[in-house]
Structure formats: C-alpha cells, structure tokens
Design an enzyme around this catalytic site. Sequence first.
Site, mmCIF file in Angstrom:
data_model
loop_
_atom_site.group_PDB
_atom_site.id
_atom_site.type_symbol
_atom_site.label_atom_id
_atom_site.label_comp_id
_atom_site.label_asym_id
_atom_site.label_seq_id
_atom_site.Cartn_x
_atom_site.Cartn_y
_atom_site.Cartn_z
ATOM 1 N N ARG A 260 0.870 -1.181 0.000
ATOM 2 C CA ARG A 260 0.000 0.000 0.000
ATOM 3 C C ARG A 260 0.904 1.229 0.000
ATOM 4 O O ARG A 260 1.746 1.394 0.881
ATOM 5 C CB ARG A 260 -0.958 -0.004 1.187
ATOM 6 C CG ARG A 260 -0.301 -0.123 2.556
ATOM 7 C CD ARG A 260 -1.294 0.105 3.687
ATOM 8 N NE ARG A 260 -0.746 -0.279 4.984
ATOM 9 C CZ ARG A 260 0.073 0.456 5.709
ATOM 10 N NH1 ARG A 260 0.449 1.653 5.277
ATOM 11 N NH2 ARG A 260 0.521 0.025 6.879
ATOM 12 N N HIS A 264 -1.930 3.280 6.517
ATOM 13 C CA HIS A 264 -2.858 2.187 6.810
ATOM 14 C C HIS A 264 -4.294 2.682 6.719
ATOM 15 O O HIS A 264 -5.138 2.071 6.061
ATOM 16 C CB HIS A 264 -2.583 1.627 8.203
ATOM 17 C CG HIS A 264 -3.549 0.577 8.620
ATOM 18 N ND1 HIS A 264 -3.595 -0.669 8.037
ATOM 19 C CD2 HIS A 264 -4.527 0.581 9.552
ATOM 20 C CE1 HIS A 264 -4.550 -1.389 8.593
ATOM 21 N NE2 HIS A 264 -5.135 -0.651 9.508
ATOM 22 N N TYR A 274 7.643 3.657 10.089
ATOM 23 C CA TYR A 274 7.997 2.240 10.074
ATOM 24 C C TYR A 274 8.399 1.716 8.696
ATOM 25 O O TYR A 274 8.707 0.541 8.546
ATOM 26 C CB TYR A 274 6.835 1.395 10.625
ATOM 27 C CG TYR A 274 5.500 1.628 9.973
ATOM 28 C CD1 TYR A 274 5.136 0.974 8.797
ATOM 29 C CD2 TYR A 274 4.566 2.523 10.533
ATOM 30 C CE1 TYR A 274 3.909 1.190 8.198
ATOM 31 C CE2 TYR A 274 3.333 2.742 9.932
ATOM 32 C CZ TYR A 274 3.011 2.078 8.773
ATOM 33 O OH TYR A 274 1.797 2.294 8.174
#
Length: 361
Positions: A260, A264, A274
């Site tokens: 993606r 999120h 991250y």
Amino acid sequence: MSTKTLAQVEEQFETFQILNEEGEVVNEAAMPELSDENLQEIMRRMVYTRIWDQRAISLNRQGRLGFYAPVAGQEASMLGSQFALDKDDWILPGYRDIPQIVFHGLPLHQAFLWSRGHFAGSQFPDGLNILFPQIIIGAQIIQTAGVALGLKRKGKNNIAITYTGDGGASQGDFYEGMNFAGAYNAPAVFIVQNNRFAISVPVEKQSAAKTIAQKAVAAGIEGIQVDGMDVLAVYSATKQARERALAGEGPTLIETMTYRYGPHTMAGDDPTRYRSSDLDDEWTKKDPLVRFRKFLEKKGLWTEEKENEVVEKAKEDIKEAMKQADSAPKQKVTDLIGFMFEDLPHNLREQMEEYTAKESK
C-alpha cells in the site's frame, strides 16, 4: 517438524507470476484466456480506482468522508481477484476492500455513506451478494467459512471469497475459519493481501513462517503465493481457486504480495515511522498500473487517450456520488435504535421513546 522438512515445505511456495515489472510475459503457459475487451476493462477498473483513491484521500482531509483506508498499490490484488468471480459469488470484505464490492455492484454513493458511518451505506440492493466491510480484523474469515458451507448445503454453484491483510493472518479467526472450511470442504477462497506492515508491524515480526501461503498446509487446504502487483497472476490464481472450490476440491488460501503506497488508514497513521524511503521506491517500481499499462500498450490495447477518458469518467462519477451521499437524510438516533432488533427489548424501548421525544422538538 525438522528444519529440513520445514525448508522443503517452504520451497513449494514460490511466487506465481505472469508479468514482470516491465510488463513482459514470463509465464506464457499460465496466461489466462481473456479477450482484448476483458484486458481493457481490467485496466479501466485499476485506473478508475487509483483516481477514486486519490479523491477519497482529499475528501477525507476536507472532512467530507469519514473512515478511509487507502488502496493505491493494491489495485491488482483487489480487482484482479474480483474480476475472476461470478456476480452470484459472495464477497466478505475487510475495511480496505471497497473497490471489490463496488465493482461487484455496490453503488459508489453507498460506499461513501458507509465511510461516513451512515446506516444507508450498509443497506445493499437486492441480489447483491456482499456483507458490509468488516472492521474487526479477521472476523470476516470465520464468516466466510459459514457462508461457503451454506452455499454448499443449498447446492449453489457459487463460492464465498474474503480478504484480509497480513495482520489479519496473525489473528485466531484466520486459523479457525480456514480449518472449519477445510474440514467441511466448503467452497471458500481466502485472500491475504500481504502489504508487509499490517498497521505498522513488519510481517517478519508477525510470524516465523517464510510465507503466509504455507499456513494452508496446517488446514489441509491448497495454498499459493502470488505476485500481487501482477493483475493477470492474481486473476489466474483466483479463477483456478474458484474452479477447484466448485469442483468439490475444497478451499484455497491465496497470499498476494503487494504494497500500500499510502498510510494504513487516514486516521493519523504515518508510514514514514515504520517504512523506509528506499523500500517505498523499490515497490513504486512494481506499480501494478504501470506494469499492466506497458503490457497493454505493447499489444496496442491502451493509449494515453483511453486513460484520460477513464480519469475524467472517474472524476465525474465521484462528484455525482458525493452529491447523492450529501442528499441522504440526516441520520437520527432513533434510526440506529430501530435497526437493532425486530422487537425492541425494554431498555431500548425506553431509549426510543426518549429520543423520539427529543427529535420531535
């Protein structure tokens, strides 16, 4: 199981691919039988969804949409698999899987209402075989086993398919649902869209298994890992899984290796915390739209003009769908209470009376 035996199992799950990153066919024998019109329609849907995703992110930032989980990068995984379905198959989506159910028949304005938390967003048209997007991670996997078993018991020639991410594969429901479907030989297809980071945790920290696909072994069902940026590979794997299920050969677990590009969800996630820019760059080169565009252009099936037409159509549809969503009746507390039960229990009857009085003022 010895280390040697485990390695032998893991070696069986090589990534299935048809198109490489340059849009070149590297697995001619696996090429699905799709007409030129089918190939163009798949591309149309991916381009349409990319524009829709960009606009939805903008609308969310304007406060005009509610919950939204970006999908850019996962179009091949989502739309390639949905394109392999029959209209009477059942889709049990997760919260990111809105494109699949829209192309299965859900009106776009209802997808926007669902994002806003409006009850009308989950009042589906008759004959549309979907459940509303599941917010509880992994819960749809158990539901899919039940729907698939119901289809089998009723003698229906259809399947139930569900989607989750790599984070969902770490849930207990994932194992329970696959095990149940396998034990009863139910016509189910479980797709795990492995975008590597769940909400923020790298897949390597979620499981010691080399692949998610190999987890099918414990459930006694088929498993395959697919290049999730290759729409033809995803389509082919899903079509074969569907055919196996209808032939009475049981469920399949499909792991699509995808990415993606956005956060999120739009609820404050920052993927730069991250994910590295080098990793982002690596997966940008694998963009499913770029890959498939190259393939179609070489066949003379896609042009910049065609793409621009799709872009403009998507913008027009989104504008109209937002108008429809904005014109929906304002949601009331009594609406929510009234939908809970056919016969309201005592405590809700009291609340209904209270809010009916408030809303009448």
